[in-house]
Design a protein around this motif. Structure first.
Motif, PDB file in Angstrom:
ATOM      1  N   GLN A 189      24.393  51.618  31.610  1.00  0.00           N
ATOM      2  CA  GLN A 189      24.848  50.721  30.535  1.00  0.00           C
ATOM      3  C   GLN A 189      25.591  51.534  29.492  1.00  0.00           C
ATOM      4  N   ILE A 190      26.598  50.903  28.903  1.00  0.00           N
ATOM      5  CA  ILE A 190      27.311  51.533  27.782  1.00  0.00           C
ATOM      6  C   ILE A 190      27.503  50.499  26.677  1.00  0.00           C
ATOM      7  N   LEU A 191      27.407  50.941  25.430  1.00  0.00           N
ATOM      8  CA  LEU A 191      27.767  50.098  24.283  1.00  0.00           C
ATOM      9  C   LEU A 191      28.573  50.951  23.308  1.00  0.00           C
ATOM     10  N   VAL A 192      29.244  50.266  22.414  1.00  0.00           N
ATOM     11  CA  VAL A 192      30.026  50.948  21.377  1.00  0.00           C
ATOM     12  C   VAL A 192      29.071  51.381  20.246  1.00  0.00           C
ATOM     13  N   PHE A 193      29.199  52.634  19.842  1.00  0.00           N
ATOM     14  CA  PHE A 193      28.352  53.258  18.814  1.00  0.00           C
ATOM     15  C   PHE A 193      28.181  52.344  17.585  1.00  0.00           C
TER      16      PHE A 193
ATOM     17  N   VAL B 293      29.218  60.455  27.011  1.00  0.00           N
ATOM     18  CA  VAL B 293      29.794  60.089  25.713  1.00  0.00           C
ATOM     19  C   VAL B 293      31.274  59.785  25.963  1.00  0.00           C
ATOM     20  N   LEU B 294      31.623  58.525  25.754  1.00  0.00           N
ATOM     21  CA  LEU B 294      33.004  58.092  25.976  1.00  0.00           C
ATOM     22  C   LEU B 294      33.743  58.077  24.643  1.00  0.00           C
ATOM     23  N   VAL B 295      34.855  58.818  24.594  1.00  0.00           N
ATOM     24  CA  VAL B 295      35.728  58.708  23.423  1.00  0.00           C
ATOM     25  C   VAL B 295      36.610  57.498  23.710  1.00  0.00           C
ATOM     26  N   GLY B 296      36.124  56.328  23.308  1.00  0.00           N
ATOM     27  CA  GLY B 296      36.752  55.065  23.694  1.00  0.00           C
ATOM     28  C   GLY B 296      37.983  54.753  22.861  1.00  0.00           C
ATOM     29  N   ASP B 297      38.908  53.993  23.498  1.00  0.00           N
ATOM     30  CA  ASP B 297      40.045  53.521  22.695  1.00  0.00           C
ATOM     31  C   ASP B 297      39.605  52.392  21.760  1.00  0.00           C
TER      32      ASP B 297
ATOM     33  N   GLY C  10      27.729  49.237  33.096  1.00  0.00           N
ATOM     34  CA  GLY C  10      28.028  47.897  32.607  1.00  0.00           C
ATOM     35  C   GLY C  10      28.105  47.803  31.094  1.00  0.00           C
ATOM     36  N   ILE C  11      28.951  46.868  30.652  1.00  0.00           N
ATOM     37  CA  ILE C  11      28.963  46.449  29.244  1.00  0.00           C
ATOM     38  C   ILE C  11      29.228  44.942  29.300  1.00  0.00           C
ATOM     39  N   GLY C  12      28.226  44.173  28.943  1.00  0.00           N
ATOM     40  CA  GLY C  12      28.345  42.728  29.100  1.00  0.00           C
ATOM     41  C   GLY C  12      28.386  42.340  30.565  1.00  0.00           C
TER      42      GLY C  12
HETATM   43  O1  KIV Z   1      36.894  51.839  24.508  1.00  0.00           O
HETATM   44  C1  KIV Z   1      35.704  51.636  24.767  1.00  0.00           C
HETATM   45  O2  KIV Z   1      34.811  51.763  23.922  1.00  0.00           O
HETATM   46  C2  KIV Z   1      35.366  51.230  26.121  1.00  0.00           C
HETATM   47  C3  KIV Z   1      33.940  50.875  26.415  1.00  0.00           C
HETATM   48  C4  KIV Z   1      33.567  49.640  25.744  1.00  0.00           C
HETATM   49  C5  KIV Z   1      33.652  50.845  27.863  1.00  0.00           C
HETATM   50  O3  KIV Z   1      36.208  51.191  26.958  1.00  0.00           O
END
Ligand code: KIV
Length: 265
Positions: free
Chosen positions: A212-216, A44-48, A202-204
């Protein structure tokens, strides 16, 4: 007593390479963190990307350590199984090494298990420092959203697979435990993924990355008008939620809410 859930660690992510695909998604608050963990994602990425999907900006540049710390604190508290990675916001790690270490350390103290920084060879010495001091780092190359002003938009990068590989190897040699490949040609992503010890996410970047990762908000279709080619939308969340809100509003207007069952004697 409930079944003890095995926590995903940096080590387990590295060991997944070649064994099974790594699943990752972003989260920013209680609801998204709860759903992401319940759905069983590994990371789980707390993305910017919070700057865009939570705060409504056009890019990731405006978000800073204060807002990101708030997101990291809640996600790290709620997620029980996945590896929580905190994204270092624009200019929280570029200006000086000591500021970068302090900011990364702050995220770790808030409960993150790793941080992510954008960039290739230029950030490798910093990645090595962070790793040496006990902060696991996820790299991020290809299209770096924090550099969109240089590119003139969120454009495809990484056409030169040898250059992309040099960045990836520099990060791997510096100790990064995994590397996000964003918006690069499938062939470049495959070429790099096959030559690394650490997993790529990867994303795209096509189907040949290790995860693989995508934005929630993209997966659930929560933002109208946002429609990237590389996103698969699993729900038209915006329309479904708007319709529910409209029904509640209608029920208030026509006296259908609350019913006797929804009221106290
Ligand atoms: O900020 C983000 O959500 C990201 C992902 C798209 C990899 O960096």
């Amino acid at each position: 007593m409930g079944v003890k859930m095995k926590r995903i660690t940096v080590k387990s992510i590295v060991e997944m390479k070649g064994e099974r695909r790594i699943t990752a998604i972003t989260a920013y608050d209680y609801t998204s963190a709860l759903l992401a963990d319940a759905a069983g994602f590994d990371v789980v990425l707390v993305g910017d990307s919070a700057a865009m999907v939570i705060h409504g900006y056009d890019s990731t540049l405006p978000i800073g350590m204060e807002e990101m710390s708030m997101h990291v604190r809640v996600v790290a508290r709620v997620v029980k199984r996945a590896l929580v990675v905190a994204d270092m916001p624009f200019m929280s790690y570029q200006a000086s090494e000591s500021e970068a270490l302090k900011n990364a350390g702050r995220f770790m103290k808030l409960g993150a298990s790793a941080v992510k920084v954008e960039g290739g060879r230029e950030v490798a010495p910093l990645v090595a420092k962070m790793v040496a001091y006990g902060i696991p780092v996820m790299g991020h190359i290809g299209m770096n959203p924090q550099k969109f002003n240089i590119y003139g938009g969120f454009r495809l990068q990484g056409r030169d697979k040898e250059e992309l590989l040099k960045d990836a190897l520099a990060l791997q040699d510096a100790g990064a435990f995994s590397i996000v490949l964003e918006k690069v040609p499938t062939e470049s992503a495959k070429y790099v993924s096959e030559r690394l010890r650490v997993p790529t996410i990867g994303i795209g970047a096509g189907p040949y990355t290790d995860g693989q990762i995508l934005v929630f908000h993209d997966v659930l279709g929560l933002i109208p008008g946002l429609n990237f080619k590389f996103v698969r939308r699993y729900l038209n969340g915006y329309e479904i939620m708007k319709e529910a809100l409209e029904r509640f509003r209608e029920d208030v207007l026509n006296g259908n809410f609350p019913s006797p069952e929804e009221s106290y004697d």
